[in-house]
Write an enzyme that holds these catalytic residues in place. Sequence first.
Site, PDB file in Angstrom:
ATOM      1  CB  CYS A  95      -0.907  -0.264   1.267  1.00  0.00           C
ATOM      2  SG  CYS A  95      -2.378   1.125   0.953  1.00  0.00           S
ATOM      3  NE  ARG A 128      -9.096   5.762   2.427  1.00  0.00           N
ATOM      4  CZ  ARG A 128      -7.923   6.075   2.081  1.00  0.00           C
ATOM      5  NH1 ARG A 128      -7.481   7.420   1.537  1.00  0.00           N
ATOM      6  NH2 ARG A 128      -6.827   5.500   2.736  1.00  0.00           N
ATOM      7  CG  HIS A 192      -3.522  -3.262   4.392  1.00  0.00           C
ATOM      8  ND1 HIS A 192      -2.316  -2.805   4.664  1.00  0.00           N
ATOM      9  CD2 HIS A 192      -4.140  -2.419   3.549  1.00  0.00           C
ATOM     10  CE1 HIS A 192      -2.345  -1.554   4.230  1.00  0.00           C
ATOM     11  NE2 HIS A 192      -3.340  -1.329   3.565  1.00  0.00           N
TER      12      HIS A 192
END
Length: 238
Positions: A95, A128, A192
Amino acid sequence: MSTESTLRIVWIYPDLLSTYGDRGNMLILGRRAAQRGIPVETYEVRSDQAMPTTADIYLIGGGEDGPQALAAQRLIADGGLHRAVHQGAAVLAVCAGYQLFGRSFFAKGAQCAGLDLMDLYSDRGETRAVGEVRGDIDPRLGLPPLTGFENHGGRTHLGPGVAPLARVTAGIGNDSQTEGAWHGKILGTYAHGPALARNPAIADLLLRWAIGADSLQPLDDTWADRLRGERLAAAGAA
Ligand code: GLN
């Protein structure tokens, strides 16, 4: 003092880049090496410390814009990570850490200089990207599908010097089409999870690259496989 055959793993800047359990990636790598009888040492290198240049695997995690921009400035000024990569170290960049491996990334209202260690750049997305991300990994890497959790505002654009890590089957990743990137022994991903707990085959790929082995003794991955199956089924049903 480590011996020549000890595998050295560095977790870069846990004080700045450590969202969503990035420590787990270091724990998984260390454990899977130890289970194969590979001597291993793990180092947490904070942003006020010099970056070692001779480790075998470097891990860099996710973070908010401020710490991400600071981490990039410090890594550029330090220069140690560049030396390590040019000497052939293996890298997993997640990320924010993935974005800052590129030429530039968007943080705190501006394009910031990245490390320029991967042929890519990131800019601001319209929305997002938050939720499960899934993808079919480049067949040349011979790995099962990637699953993870993503949470990022940026979008990443790949140049010809890198290959997409995966083709997106759920979620956004780089740009809704591709997810992550790889080049040489560097892997970048938005996953993640932590990524290596959810994708132990990627941990083994990094270990194989680091020790120069074609294969490793298989381990019992029942729990990771069960979690993967659950997430793939949930993503399929959504
Ligand atoms: N700050 C970056 C973005 O929002 C990376 C976020 C993260 O690491 N989770 O795109």
